[in-house]
Enzyme design. Structure first.
Site, mmCIF file in Angstrom:
data_model
loop_
_atom_site.group_PDB
_atom_site.id
_atom_site.type_symbol
_atom_site.label_atom_id
_atom_site.label_comp_id
_atom_site.label_asym_id
_atom_site.label_seq_id
_atom_site.Cartn_x
_atom_site.Cartn_y
_atom_site.Cartn_z
ATOM 1 N N ARG A 36 4.000 -0.559 -4.654
ATOM 2 C CA ARG A 36 3.636 -1.008 -3.313
ATOM 3 C C ARG A 36 2.316 -1.768 -3.281
ATOM 4 O O ARG A 36 1.918 -2.296 -2.242
ATOM 5 C CB ARG A 36 3.543 0.182 -2.360
ATOM 6 N N GLU A 89 16.139 -19.548 -5.609
ATOM 7 C CA GLU A 89 15.820 -18.253 -6.202
ATOM 8 C C GLU A 89 15.232 -18.426 -7.614
ATOM 9 O O GLU A 89 14.287 -17.737 -7.988
ATOM 10 C CB GLU A 89 17.087 -17.378 -6.213
ATOM 11 N N ASN A 113 -1.727 2.553 5.295
ATOM 12 C CA ASN A 113 -0.838 1.469 4.898
ATOM 13 C C ASN A 113 -0.558 0.686 6.168
ATOM 14 O O ASN A 113 0.052 1.227 7.094
ATOM 15 C CB ASN A 113 0.470 2.044 4.325
ATOM 16 N N GLY A 114 -1.029 -0.557 6.223
ATOM 17 C CA GLY A 114 -0.777 -1.351 7.430
ATOM 18 C C GLY A 114 -1.996 -2.170 7.799
ATOM 19 O O GLY A 114 -2.867 -2.411 6.956
ATOM 20 N N HIS A 125 15.560 -38.528 -1.724
ATOM 21 C CA HIS A 125 14.904 -38.794 -0.439
ATOM 22 C C HIS A 125 13.415 -38.471 -0.477
ATOM 23 O O HIS A 125 12.793 -38.284 0.564
ATOM 24 C CB HIS A 125 15.613 -38.014 0.676
ATOM 25 N N CYS A 128 0.848 -1.192 0.000
ATOM 26 C CA CYS A 128 0.000 0.000 0.000
ATOM 27 C C CYS A 128 0.884 1.242 0.000
ATOM 28 O O CYS A 128 1.866 1.319 0.733
ATOM 29 C CB CYS A 128 -0.937 0.104 1.198
ATOM 30 N N LYS A 158 11.537 -17.049 -8.628
ATOM 31 C CA LYS A 158 11.298 -16.103 -9.731
ATOM 32 C C LYS A 158 10.223 -16.650 -10.661
ATOM 33 O O LYS A 158 9.335 -15.928 -11.089
ATOM 34 C CB LYS A 158 12.575 -15.845 -10.550
ATOM 35 N N LYS A 160 6.066 -4.705 -3.848
ATOM 36 C CA LYS A 160 7.528 -4.575 -3.761
ATOM 37 C C LYS A 160 8.000 -4.390 -2.325
ATOM 38 O O LYS A 160 9.117 -4.749 -1.975
ATOM 39 C CB LYS A 160 7.938 -3.370 -4.612
ATOM 40 N N TRP A 215 -2.665 -2.767 -1.619
ATOM 41 C CA TRP A 215 -2.377 -4.198 -1.641
ATOM 42 C C TRP A 215 -3.320 -4.782 -0.581
ATOM 43 O O TRP A 215 -3.165 -4.520 0.608
ATOM 44 C CB TRP A 215 -0.917 -4.451 -1.278
ATOM 45 N N GLU A 218 6.750 -16.497 -8.986
ATOM 46 C CA GLU A 218 6.247 -15.128 -8.797
ATOM 47 C C GLU A 218 5.673 -14.521 -10.057
ATOM 48 O O GLU A 218 4.647 -13.866 -10.010
ATOM 49 C CB GLU A 218 7.403 -14.208 -8.364
#
Ligand code: F6R
Length: 633
Positions: free
Chosen positions: A27, A506, A100-101, A529, A2, A510, A628, A74, A513
């Site tokens: 954001r 990573e 925001n929060g 295993h 946000c 990627k 982000k 968000w 996402e």
């Protein structure tokens, strides 16, 4: 997570707010909205989805006024629908709020308001705030409480924030006080910008930089009143505070794509320059093994190194992967036992306190709530203990003006430049570079590496930017073909061992996402295993096989996958006939010292994720459900 922005001055607020939101869209992009005060009323425009939907709506709505607040969302509480979009207003539409929060005790507050006759029209936690502010204002009016040191709106907001639990930053407008914006911060970022007869507030600096570079970051537990005449700052207890604006020298505004189709691709291609920038910043240019000092120049005091017995690292997501590479380096090169924790777990299950321990927080944004909370908790539990247990806090970040840098004792700037693509690429590379530099410095101080080995690593580091530049075009050609072949694939496996195991993680992250394809990163030796049961001809396996002491082992593990019909893609230098025979496709990388290989091996994986997502026609720079800067826990 946000973005909030506010403007008060003499210009039309809506266009400034819209531009500010554009700078903050990284954001969150579930919805956006703007409210202004005009002719003593709140005027409000909101739209579901990306900012351009709000822009289109604004074209048909003359949103006037020189004071206003804006929000890009968000979603946390309530689906990303227009009615849940901020700004939220109270029942009488006199007060508007952006947040925001998360207000953690919103249910209890909402139930109380409902019992007192307030009605709610959204599923958000935020809607309690404008209603509580309106209620406090009514109470103050009814009680004749008008003579206070601060304005009534400020006092009402002050009383409300003292009742909120959670991490939040808010901006509040009220039709009855058309010359004020009141803002407050509790563990979510908020800066105030000082212009000429105009003032701004925002979650991050890019929103205000086109107008001013004089800023004051609010601290936790502070609120401020912005009027056309100036800014007053107070504690939540009501004490007036003095703050001097500081001048930002960096230009952190959003740059252009410079001919690339997406910011992510541009940022992948910027990585050789990022490596160069880190080397310029932290490597002594003319160091030789005979120099009487470390090859590395870092802004760290010797007290960080004295009697250092252990390192603990807290981070999330991609930064956590960089931390795993850091652990490998710190243990193998500098001989320091190192633990890496998910920041979100560390806070609620911290390891027993150990003496002479350095805590490193890794966060590109410097605002990740989980990471900041973990560091705060550690700082608190070590404060006041004996010297051996005293906190030593180091941050690794790409945002030197962030909350992180105010929390830690020292910070390493990763010099990646602003990253717009929500999926981290060049900031990951820069975090790796920070760990290489930190480790080499520690290895020098602790004399854990012979000087010729240190010189060899330094020389190899210097070659890296050129090696990266040389191989990327070739890698991209191979990746484009793979993206064509695998655009509809449902599952991928990424394998790596040793220092390249975090790179397998990573690569998988990627792909998940931005292409929404299920992917698993695994230590290659662990496949047998259990996860090997997943393999068949429909599941491609990407194996990172960099020559070094686990190279043969990785090839054998890849062979085991091939025996189960898996299609094999090798991230490997193509010279070895054994590898060329084994892999169906080779993503070529330069031959390099195994210890430095993550810097090379990660790039083809970023390119693979990018091209698969682009071929699937997805929004690469703003993938669904992500943001982000993750400022909620
Ligand atoms: C992955 C990604 C996230 C972040 C994570 C931590 O591409 O961007 O996993 O790495 O949210 O963010 P920072 O580094 O800002 O703490």
């Amino acid at each position: 997570m946000c973005g909030i922005v506010g403007y008060i001055g003499t210009q039309s607020a809506s266009s400034i707010l819209l531009e500010g939101l554009r700078q903050l869209e990284y954001r969150g992009y579930d919805s956006a909205g703007i409210a202004t005060v005009w002719e003593d009323k709140i005027d409000l425009v909101r739209a579901k989805g990306k900012l351009y939907n709000l822009q289109t709506k604004l074209e048909g709505h003359d949103l006037q006024g020189t004071v206003g607040i804006g929000h890009t969302r968000w979603a946390t509480h309530g689906k990303p629908e227009e009615h849940n979009a901020h700004p939220h207003v109270d029942m009488s539409r006199r007060v508007a709020v952006v947040q925001n929060g998360i207000v953690e005790n919103y249910r209890e507050l909402r139930d109380g308001l409902k019992q007192r006759g307030y009605e709610f029209v959204t599923e958000t936690d935020t809607e309690v705030i404008p209603n509580l502010v309106a209620e406090r204002l009514d109470e103050m009016r009814a009680g004749g409480e008008w003579v206070t040191l601060v304005s009534p709106l400020t006092e009402a907001v002050r009383r409300v924030v003292n009742d909120l639990h959670g991490a939040f930053a808010i901006a509040v407008l009220c039709a009855d006080y058309p010359d004020e914006i009141v803002v407050a911060r509790q563990q979510a970022p908020l800066i105030i910008g000082f212009g000429q007869g105009e003032f701004f507030c925002a979650s991050d600096t890019p929103a205000v930089l086109p107008y001013t570079n004089a800023i004051v970051p609010l601290e936790n537990g502070e609120l401020a009143t912005l009027t056309p005449l100036g800014v007053e700052i107070y504690s939540f207890a009501g004490d007036r505070l003095k703050r001097h604006p500081h001048i930002l020298t960096t230009t952190t505004s959003v740059s252009e794509k410079q001919g690339f189709r997406h910011f992510m691709l541009k940022e992948i291609y910027e990585q050789p320059s990022v490596v160069r920038a880190c080397l310029d910043a932290y490597l002594h240019p003319d160091w030789t093994p005979d120099s009487p000092h470390s090859p590395i120049r870092l802004p760290l005091p010797s007290t960080f190194y004295d009697q250092l017995e252990q390192v603990q690292i807290v981070a999330c997501g991609t930064s956590w992967h960089a931390a795993l590479v850091g652990k490998y380096l710190l243990e193998q090169l500098a001989g320091i036992p190192t633990q890496v924790h998910y920041a979100s777990e560390f806070r609620y299950a911290p390891p027993p306190l150990t003496a002479h321990t350095l805590l490193i927080g890794v966060t590109q944004s410097g605002e990740t709530a989980d990471t900041l909370s973990a560091i705060s908790m550690e700082k608190e539990r070590r404060t006041g203990l004996s010297e051996a247990f005293a906190p030593r806090l180091l941050g690794i970040t790409n945002r030197m003006q962030s909350t992180l840098t105010r929390l830690v004792d020292q910070a390493i700037d990763t010099h990646a430049g602003i990253e717009i693509g929500v999926a981290a690429t060049k900031t990951f590379m820069a975090q790796l570079m920070a760990f290489y530099c930190l480790t080499l410095d520690l290895a020098y101080q602790r004399q854990t590496l012979p000087s010729d080995r240190l010189a060899e690593i330094v020389a190899t580091l210097r070659q890296l930017p050129m090696q990266l530049e040389a191989t990327m075009p070739q890698q991209e050609r191979v990746v484009e073909q793979l993206a064509h072949d695998f655009a509809e694939t449902q599952d991928f496996i990424f394998l790596g061992r040793g220092i390249n195991f975090p790179i397998a993680l990573e690569g998988a992250l990627k792909l998940k996402e931005i292409s929404y394809i299920h992917a698993e990163g695994y230590p290659a030796g662990e496949m047998k295993h259990g996860p090997i049961a997943l393999l068949d001809a429909k599941v491609p396996v990407v194996a990172i096989a960099m020559p070094g002491h686990v190279y043969e082992k990785v090839l054998s593990n890849a062979q085991e996958a091939k025996a189960r019909d898996a299609l094999l893609i090798g991230v490997t230098p193509s010279a070895d006939p054994h590898a060329t025979e084994l892999f169906d496709t080779i993503l070529p990388v330069a031959l390099v010292d195994e210890l430095l290989s993550p810097i090379l091996s990660v790039i083809p994986l970023q390119l693979l994720a990018y091209h698969i997502a682009a071929r699937r026609g997805l929004d690469v720079d703003q993938p669904r459900n992500l943001a982000k800067s993750v400022t909620v826990e």
